[in-house]
Enzyme design. Structure first.
Site, PDB file in Angstrom:
ATOM      1  N   ALA A 116       8.669   1.473  -0.733  1.00 48.95           N
ATOM      2  CA  ALA A 116       8.879   1.113   0.679  1.00 48.95           C
ATOM      3  C   ALA A 116       7.902   0.109   1.283  1.00 48.95           C
ATOM      4  CB  ALA A 116       8.863   2.386   1.517  1.00 48.95           C
ATOM      5  N   GLY A 119       7.235  -2.034   4.360  1.00 50.70           N
ATOM      6  CA  GLY A 119       8.130  -1.395   5.318  1.00 50.70           C
ATOM      7  C   GLY A 119       9.128  -2.310   6.011  1.00 50.70           C
ATOM      8  N   SER A 120       9.298  -3.542   5.518  1.00 50.27           N
ATOM      9  CA  SER A 120      10.281  -4.445   6.153  1.00 50.27           C
ATOM     10  C   SER A 120      11.653  -3.783   6.180  1.00 50.27           C
ATOM     11  CB  SER A 120      10.412  -5.751   5.373  1.00 50.27           C
ATOM     12  OG  SER A 120       9.168  -6.245   5.021  1.00 50.27           O
ATOM     13  N   ASP A 166       5.122   8.389  -7.492  1.00 50.61           N
ATOM     14  CA  ASP A 166       5.766   7.461  -8.401  1.00 50.61           C
ATOM     15  C   ASP A 166       7.275   7.665  -8.180  1.00 50.61           C
ATOM     16  OD1 ASP A 166       7.040   6.413 -10.733  1.00 50.61           O
ATOM     17  OD2 ASP A 166       5.067   6.393 -11.699  1.00 50.61           O
ATOM     18  N   ASP A 183      14.121  -1.196  -3.866  1.00 48.06           N
ATOM     19  CA  ASP A 183      13.674  -2.591  -3.759  1.00 48.06           C
ATOM     20  C   ASP A 183      12.501  -2.689  -4.745  1.00 48.06           C
ATOM     21  OD1 ASP A 183      13.638  -5.177  -2.592  1.00 48.06           O
ATOM     22  OD2 ASP A 183      12.007  -4.576  -1.256  1.00 48.06           O
ATOM     23  N   CYS A 236      13.057  -9.525  -5.725  1.00 47.67           N
ATOM     24  CA  CYS A 236      12.869 -10.904  -5.243  1.00 47.67           C
ATOM     25  C   CYS A 236      12.525 -11.773  -6.452  1.00 47.67           C
ATOM     26  CB  CYS A 236      11.797 -10.970  -4.167  1.00 47.67           C
ATOM     27  SG  CYS A 236      10.214 -10.319  -4.669  1.00 47.67           S
TER      28      CYS A 236
END
Ligand code: SAM
Length: 310
Positions: A116, A119-120, A166, A183, A236
């Site tokens: 997380a 936190g975006s 984890d 993510d 990304c």
């Protein structure tokens, strides 16, 4: 500008010579700055009016009603505006908003944000859920917990609990969550555009190391999502070993998952590759999307939407 040779050689396996040149140019072009309006703290109208009063030129993203590209002739950093201090805006890359749009968090849902910090996407989900339901915002790195907590506080998020595990540990919580956002930690090739240092720490060994962890994290996400639930796997980065290959691994291992296509209005996305470097991937992998910076003028990204069958 410097790029790791192994990275360029890899990109050359996926792109024509002309496209590769465009990619290099795109990665050497300053990234467009963007913000998300945080409707827990303000309306889009009042935020736009306020930013315009600071002489920002504000340009709405066609694919997201809360996302804006911003420009200013002045040197004032967007992070130094009251709108930022008050949590009315969140400075977030345009690509980074896409996984949450694809996950479509709803009021009252029980959601795991497996990786997380800072936190975006947690704060974005919280806003979509209007602070209802529960988000478990998990982050194993102690150094990254405090920025995560700060961002949740500034954004007015009260439906989140932070855990420091984890992500692989969530495999024990069988079928618990309506939705899971993974993510994943990755080699960050998409961030080469804004973060030159990322180019120097990149290595193919790290790509392979990441891909092992990413498979285990996705195993865990699949285990802890309930039947009929949704998982978003995003990175990304552009390396197929961390993107398409991870989804191929899951499709071959589990017979209770399926992929759903996602699209974003006005954004040119590319479908997933079904082969790379002599390896054939499951044909379903075509349904995932890749954002190439030379095509989109936003940061490189990968998004896959997965459903757990009923
Ligand atoms: C791409 S960043 C997440 C960005 C975040 N989702 C956001 O939008 O602000 C990946 C995160 O995964 C975390 N991470 C690394 N190893 C992990 C693991 N084994 N389980 C869960 N998270 C992990 C990293 O510390 C890092 O914060």
């Amino acid at each position: 500008m410097f790029f790791p040779e192994a990275f360029i050689n890899k990109m050359a396996k996926m792109l024509t010579e002309a496209e590769l040149e465009k990619l290099k140019t795109a990665l050497d072009t300053p990234l467009r700055k963007s913000i998300r309006v945080n409707t827990l703290r303000g309306t889009t109208k009042e935020v736009v009016e306020s930013l315009e009063s600071y002489e920002y030129v504000v340009d709405k993203m066609p694919w997201y009603k809360y996302g804006y590209f911003i420009k200013t002739a002045k040197k004032q950093a967007i992070g130094n505006t009251y709108d930022h201090y008050l949590g009315k805006i969140y400075v977030q890359e345009a690509s980074s908003m896409l996984p949450v749009i694809a996950l479509d968090p709803k009021e009252g849902e029980y959601i795991l944000d497996m990786a997380a910090a800072p936190g975006s996407k947690t704060t974005q989900m919280c806003m979509h859920m209007k602070n209802t339901g529960i988000i478990v915002a998990n982050e194993p790195s102690i150094q990254r917990i405090s920025p995560l907590q700060d961002n949740l506080d500034r954004s007015g998020c009260i439906n989140c609990c932070i855990t420091r595990n984890d992500g692989r540990k969530f495999s024990h919580y069988t079928g618990m969550f309506d939705k899971v956002l993974l993510d994943a930690p990755c080699s960050g090739e998409g961030t080469f555009q804004k973060d030159i240092k990322a180019r120097y720490v990149w290595s193919q060994n790290k790509v392979i190391e990441n891909s092992r962890l990413q498979k285990q994290l996705l195993d865990s996400a699949i285990a802890c999502t309930k039947k009929g639930g949704t998982i978003i796997y995003s990175t990304c980065t552009l390396s197929p070993e961390e993107d398409e290959a991870i989804i191929d691994y899951a499709l071959n291992k589990y017979d209770n998952i399926s992929l759903e296509k996602v699209s974003f209005e006005g954004l040119e996305t590319s479908q997933g590759r079904t082969e790379f470097d002599g390896k054939e991937y499951n044909k379903e992998v075509k349904k995932v999307i890749k954002l190439w910076p030379q095509k989109t003028n936003i940061e490189g990204f990968f998004v896959c939407k997965m459903k757990i069958d009923e």
